[in-house]
Design a protein around this motif. Structure first.
Motif, PDB file in Angstrom:
ATOM      1  N   ARG A   1       0.847  -1.183   0.000  1.00  0.00           N
ATOM      2  CA  ARG A   1       0.000   0.000   0.000  1.00  0.00           C
ATOM      3  C   ARG A   1       0.885   1.237   0.000  1.00  0.00           C
ATOM      4  NH1 ARG A   1      -2.610  -1.917   5.097  1.00  0.00           N
ATOM      5  NH2 ARG A   1      -2.732   0.286   5.486  1.00  0.00           N
ATOM      6  N   GLN A   2       0.346   2.303  -0.580  1.00  0.00           N
ATOM      7  CA  GLN A   2       1.161   3.507  -0.663  1.00  0.00           C
ATOM      8  C   GLN A   2       0.443   4.691  -0.069  1.00  0.00           C
ATOM      9  OE1 GLN A   2       2.515   3.909  -4.668  1.00  0.00           O
ATOM     10  NE2 GLN A   2       3.961   2.220  -4.374  1.00  0.00           N
TER      11      GLN A   2
ATOM     12  N   ALA B   1      -4.661   5.701   8.536  1.00  0.00           N
ATOM     13  CA  ALA B   1      -3.497   6.054   7.733  1.00  0.00           C
ATOM     14  C   ALA B   1      -3.355   5.053   6.591  1.00  0.00           C
ATOM     15  CB  ALA B   1      -2.249   6.051   8.606  1.00  0.00           C
ATOM     16  N   ASP B   2      -2.729   5.502   5.515  1.00  0.00           N
ATOM     17  CA  ASP B   2      -2.592   4.646   4.334  1.00  0.00           C
ATOM     18  C   ASP B   2      -1.697   3.444   4.589  1.00  0.00           C
ATOM     19  OD1 ASP B   2      -4.199   6.184   2.706  1.00  0.00           O
ATOM     20  OD2 ASP B   2      -2.544   7.429   1.988  1.00  0.00           O
ATOM     21  N   THR B   3      -0.674   3.622   5.405  1.00  0.00           N
ATOM     22  CA  THR B   3       0.303   2.547   5.592  1.00  0.00           C
ATOM     23  C   THR B   3       0.636   2.431   7.077  1.00  0.00           C
ATOM     24  OG1 THR B   3       2.187   4.037   5.433  1.00  0.00           O
ATOM     25  CG2 THR B   3       1.408   3.072   3.359  1.00  0.00           C
ATOM     26  N   PRO B   4       1.141   1.285   7.498  1.00  0.00           N
ATOM     27  CA  PRO B   4       1.559   1.153   8.904  1.00  0.00           C
ATOM     28  C   PRO B   4       2.634   2.176   9.275  1.00  0.00           C
ATOM     29  CG  PRO B   4       1.579  -1.004   7.815  1.00  0.00           C
ATOM     30  CD  PRO B   4       1.298   0.015   6.754  1.00  0.00           C
ATOM     31  N   GLN B   5       3.478   2.532   8.326  1.00  0.00           N
ATOM     32  CA  GLN B   5       4.520   3.531   8.598  1.00  0.00           C
ATOM     33  C   GLN B   5       3.889   4.883   8.942  1.00  0.00           C
ATOM     34  OE1 GLN B   5       4.558   1.384   6.078  1.00  0.00           O
ATOM     35  NE2 GLN B   5       6.460   0.257   6.340  1.00  0.00           N
TER      36      GLN B   5
ATOM     37  N   PHE C   1      -6.376  -0.208  12.866  1.00  0.00           N
ATOM     38  CA  PHE C   1      -7.582  -0.578  12.121  1.00  0.00           C
ATOM     39  C   PHE C   1      -7.299  -1.616  11.045  1.00  0.00           C
ATOM     40  CE2 PHE C   1      -8.882   3.739  13.644  1.00  0.00           C
ATOM     41  CZ  PHE C   1      -9.835   3.278  14.534  1.00  0.00           C
ATOM     42  N   ASP C   2      -6.033  -1.791  10.681  1.00  0.00           N
ATOM     43  CA  ASP C   2      -5.738  -2.827   9.680  1.00  0.00           C
ATOM     44  C   ASP C   2      -6.156  -4.203  10.185  1.00  0.00           C
ATOM     45  OD1 ASP C   2      -4.709  -0.943   8.037  1.00  0.00           O
ATOM     46  OD2 ASP C   2      -2.609  -1.350   8.511  1.00  0.00           O
ATOM     47  N   PHE C   3      -5.995  -4.408  11.471  1.00  0.00           N
ATOM     48  CA  PHE C   3      -6.380  -5.702  12.055  1.00  0.00           C
ATOM     49  C   PHE C   3      -7.895  -5.866  11.980  1.00  0.00           C
ATOM     50  CE2 PHE C   3      -7.128  -8.405  15.930  1.00  0.00           C
ATOM     51  CZ  PHE C   3      -6.479  -9.540  15.482  1.00  0.00           C
ATOM     52  N   LEU C   4      -8.601  -4.800  12.375  1.00  0.00           N
ATOM     53  CA  LEU C   4     -10.069  -4.838  12.343  1.00  0.00           C
ATOM     54  C   LEU C   4     -10.592  -5.003  10.906  1.00  0.00           C
ATOM     55  CD1 LEU C   4     -12.329  -2.300  14.194  1.00  0.00           C
ATOM     56  CD2 LEU C   4     -12.309  -2.301  11.730  1.00  0.00           C
ATOM     57  N   MET C   5      -9.897  -4.376   9.961  1.00  0.00           N
ATOM     58  CA  MET C   5     -10.389  -4.412   8.581  1.00  0.00           C
ATOM     59  C   MET C   5      -9.995  -5.681   7.840  1.00  0.00           C
ATOM     60  SD  MET C   5      -9.574  -0.453   7.679  1.00  0.00           S
ATOM     61  CE  MET C   5      -9.836  -0.549   5.925  1.00  0.00           C
ATOM     62  N   SER C   6      -9.115  -6.453   8.427  1.00  0.00           N
ATOM     63  CA  SER C   6      -8.663  -7.660   7.739  1.00  0.00           C
ATOM     64  C   SER C   6      -9.799  -8.674   7.681  1.00  0.00           C
ATOM     65  CB  SER C   6      -7.468  -8.254   8.490  1.00  0.00           C
ATOM     66  OG  SER C   6      -7.147  -9.507   7.932  1.00  0.00           O
ATOM     67  N   SER C   7      -9.907  -9.351   6.566  1.00  0.00           N
ATOM     68  CA  SER C   7     -10.906 -10.416   6.516  1.00  0.00           C
ATOM     69  C   SER C   7     -10.355 -11.646   7.235  1.00  0.00           C
ATOM     70  CB  SER C   7     -11.297 -10.727   5.081  1.00  0.00           C
ATOM     71  OG  SER C   7     -10.171 -10.685   4.268  1.00  0.00           O
ATOM     72  N   TRP C   8     -11.197 -12.629   7.448  1.00  0.00           N
ATOM     73  CA  TRP C   8     -10.817 -13.848   8.182  1.00  0.00           C
ATOM     74  C   TRP C   8     -10.000 -14.714   7.230  1.00  0.00           C
ATOM     75  CZ3 TRP C   8     -10.261 -14.952  12.972  1.00  0.00           C
ATOM     76  CH2 TRP C   8     -10.204 -16.277  13.417  1.00  0.00           C
TER      77      TRP C   8
ATOM     78  N   VAL D   1      -0.851  -8.423   8.467  1.00  0.00           N
ATOM     79  CA  VAL D   1      -1.175  -7.275   9.322  1.00  0.00           C
ATOM     80  C   VAL D   1      -0.392  -7.364  10.633  1.00  0.00           C
ATOM     81  CG1 VAL D   1      -2.980  -6.261  10.749  1.00  0.00           C
ATOM     82  CG2 VAL D   1      -3.481  -6.883   8.399  1.00  0.00           C
ATOM     83  N   ILE D   2      -0.362  -8.556  11.203  1.00  0.00           N
ATOM     84  CA  ILE D   2       0.329  -8.719  12.488  1.00  0.00           C
ATOM     85  C   ILE D   2       1.822  -8.419  12.318  1.00  0.00           C
ATOM     86  CG2 ILE D   2       0.980 -10.409  14.250  1.00  0.00           C
ATOM     87  CD1 ILE D   2      -1.797 -11.783  13.634  1.00  0.00           C
ATOM     88  N   ASP D   3       2.415  -8.998  11.282  1.00  0.00           N
ATOM     89  CA  ASP D   3       3.856  -8.788  11.075  1.00  0.00           C
ATOM     90  C   ASP D   3       4.172  -7.318  10.806  1.00  0.00           C
ATOM     91  OD1 ASP D   3       4.643 -11.368  11.542  1.00  0.00           O
ATOM     92  OD2 ASP D   3       4.554 -11.984   9.444  1.00  0.00           O
ATOM     93  N   ASP D   4       3.400  -6.712   9.914  1.00  0.00           N
ATOM     94  CA  ASP D   4       3.673  -5.306   9.576  1.00  0.00           C
ATOM     95  C   ASP D   4       3.500  -4.423  10.803  1.00  0.00           C
ATOM     96  OD1 ASP D   4       4.078  -6.069   7.027  1.00  0.00           O
ATOM     97  OD2 ASP D   4       2.250  -5.159   6.204  1.00  0.00           O
ATOM     98  N   SER D   5       2.435  -4.660  11.563  1.00  0.00           N
ATOM     99  CA  SER D   5       2.162  -3.799  12.719  1.00  0.00           C
ATOM    100  C   SER D   5       3.285  -3.919  13.732  1.00  0.00           C
ATOM    101  CB  SER D   5       0.850  -4.180  13.396  1.00  0.00           C
ATOM    102  OG  SER D   5      -0.179  -4.237  12.454  1.00  0.00           O
TER     103      SER D   5
END
Ligand code: GLC
Length: 546
Positions: free
Chosen positions: A231-232, A270-274, A291-298, A306-310
């Motif tokens: 993502r950018q 935000a657009d990216t974890p950074q 919110f990336d975790f919440l927005m992730s599908s199952w 998401v977990i690794d990036d966060s």
């Protein structure tokens, strides 16, 4: 409450109280502060560390309190400042911290400043605290730019005197001008007002929206989200602008004036974890919702990414991750996970899952999801009612819908009322103990079968969602491996996520369609369903002692 080792907020479990819908003490059908006070023993026994309380300030309630008319008063619907102080004191006595919401992006149109701006007219200093502009076109009849309200329609409203004012949300929520010295000073003063009344921190509403590009340029044409590739970040005229961090550096200084570990959590999309990590610097805010975790599908790949990036990105700046599955703005997660279609969910875009709902499946996944969430390093948020496994109420009759999104979208988006239905506490029929006997009807109707989901029904039933949450929270408090720290992934077949945490803890989540043979373990500490013959069923999770 001063900390001994790491500050409490690094791995706190924070329970979100949507005050309107939590507990009604005076029988008007709307939750209130006295209702929260009466349920503190419940929250204590659930085992949470802190409460985040949605806005309780004086408000005409155009957006249920996110339109604040006076930041130093409690709305009479909810109580008084004295009651808020009592709540803070009583919660502290139980070892529970209190974090109210602060709404700095906009005020209510009934706020004294906005009323003064209306009265003073175009060109007045009173108008400079907000974002007033002349319109475009020969007679100024076109809005100053093409910005859109998050709730639908244009982000500008024209006044009879010809000027337009900006509102990224409802017209009753005019945006403040954060370039203005007085706006900055006023909010620092409001923070001090509540810090000195004992609050332990604030959840910052729309933290990513405060600073606008001073030129107010048009939005660029919307780009379709790319499904592949990293993502950018795209420069945006009113979301997540770099200058916003100056404001929060000043807020951090205010928090640090007070004893104890006061904390901020940013609602920042935000657009990216950074970009998200930029909010949580040493001299900035403490945490931000992930919110990336919440927005992730199952989906195992998506969740793991998401977990690794966060963890990587936040770890690099020394901040803990926060994990959240639901809140008062999104479809409750059993109803999200109970749908087979994997939808693409774009931040700041409405998201209503579609397709047939399998609530048993969604509930199984919700049980697994909370075990995953509470085993991850960092802090976690629980939205009231998720511990009861409440689904989204998707069939509220149209006449009762209250979220401004319903009107603003021209009745195309039913809005967020379905996740805000008052909690069922006890008894066979509405109001299920939400209000005292003889009270007015709850402000949103409760489904007739919610007695099955009440706190009373679930308490003591070892198979219930409530008891799963209670046990998970107790274990999390007691187990030295859980909370702040790191994790190590183990090799697994596709579709299965397994990680270990030291000392001696493993969490396994099976997102594959096949049963998964758990690694050698000493005992199963907890699982969504009982583990039989060492096999973890699909859509289940287990905590293992090694
Ligand atoms: C945040 C809140 C939401 C509110 C909006 C405007 O997104 O969570 O409930 O409507 O801000 O204040």
């Amino acid at each position: 409450m001063t900390s001994t080792a790491a500050p409490w907020w690094r791995d706190a479990v924070i329970y979100q109280v949507y005050i309107r819908s939590f507990a009604d003490s005076n029988g008007d059908g709307v939750g209130d502060i006295a209702g929260i006070r009466s349920r503190l023993p419940y929250l204590k026994s659930l085992g949470v560390d802190a409460l985040w309380i949605n806005p309780w300030y004086k408000s005409p309630m155009a957006d249920h309190g996110y339109d604040v008319a006076d930041y130093r008063e409690i709305d009479p619907l909810f109580g008084t400042v004295a009651e808020a102080e009592q709540l803070i004191e009583e919660a502290h006595r139980l070892g529970i911290r209190v974090i109210p919401d602060i709404v700095p992006n906009h005020t209510s149109d009934q706020h004294a400043w906005f009323q003064a701006a209306l009265a003073a007219g175009p060109g007045s200093p009173e108008r400079e605290r907000y974002v007033f502009r002349p319109g475009r076109g020969p007679d100024g009849a076109e809005p100053p730019n093409n910005w859109l309200s998050v709730f639908g329609g244009p982000a500008w409203t024209r006044l009879p005197d010809g000027e337009w004012y900006l509102h990224l949300f409802a017209p009753e929520q005019p945006d403040l001008n954060w370039q203005h010295r007085e706006v900055r000073a006023e909010f620092e003063s409001i923070l001090r007002f509540w810090f000195s009344r004992g609050v332990d921190g604030f959840r910052i509403d729309v933290a990513h929206g405060l600073v606008k590009d001073p030129e107010l340029p048009d939005l660029p044409p919307r780009r379709e989200p790319e499904s592949d590739g990293p993502r950018q970040h795209v420069d945006h005229p009113h979301w997540d602008r770099d200058e916003v961090h100056d404001i929060f550096r000043a807020w951090r200084k205010v928090a640090d004036e007070f004893p104890g570990d006061r904390t901020f959590v940013a609602e920042a999309w935000a657009d990216t974890p950074q970009r998200l990590a930029a909010y949580v610097r040493e001299d900035g805010l403490h945490t931000a919702f992930n919110f990336d975790f919440l927005m992730s599908s199952w989906d195992p790949k998506a969740l793991r990414a998401v977990i690794d990036d966060s963890l990587a990105v936040l770890g690099a700046v020394g901040a803990p991750a926060t994990w959240v599955l639901s809140n008062h703005d999104v479809v409750r997660h059993p109803s999200r996970y109970g749908r087979m279609t994997v939808n693409q969910w774009v931040a700041n875009e409405p998201y209503r899952p579609e397709g047939p709902l399998d609530l048993d499946l969604g509930t199984r996944r919700a049980r697994a999801a909370v075990l995953l969430m509470l085993a991850l390093p960092g802090g976690a948020y629980i939205y009231q009612g998720e511990e009861l496994g409440l689904p989204e109420v998707e069939d509220l009759p149209e006449p009762v819908l209250q979220d401004p999104i319903w009107e603003r979208s021209g009745h195309t988006d039913r809005g967020r009322d379905g996740c805000r239905v008052p909690l069922p506490w006890s008894g066979p029929a509405e109001p299920f103990g939400f209000s005292p006997d003889g009270a007015a009807a709850p402000w949103l109707p409760q489904p007739a079968d919610w007695s099955e989901r009440s706190v009373e029904t679930q308490s003591g039933d070892e198979t219930s969602m409530l008891e799963l949450y209670r046990r998970a929270l107790r274990l999390r408090r007691e187990h030295p491996a859980l909370g702040d720290g790191t994790l190590t992934w183990l090799d697994t077949p596709p579709g299965v996520l397994v990680f270990s945490r030291a000392p001696g803890f493993v969490c396994a989540v099976n997102l594959s369609p096949e049963p998964y043979r758990l690694p050698e373990h000493a005992s199963v500490l907890l699982s969504g369903d009982p583990v039989e013959n060492g096999l973890l069923a699909p859509d289940d999770a287990a905590w293992l002692a090694m």
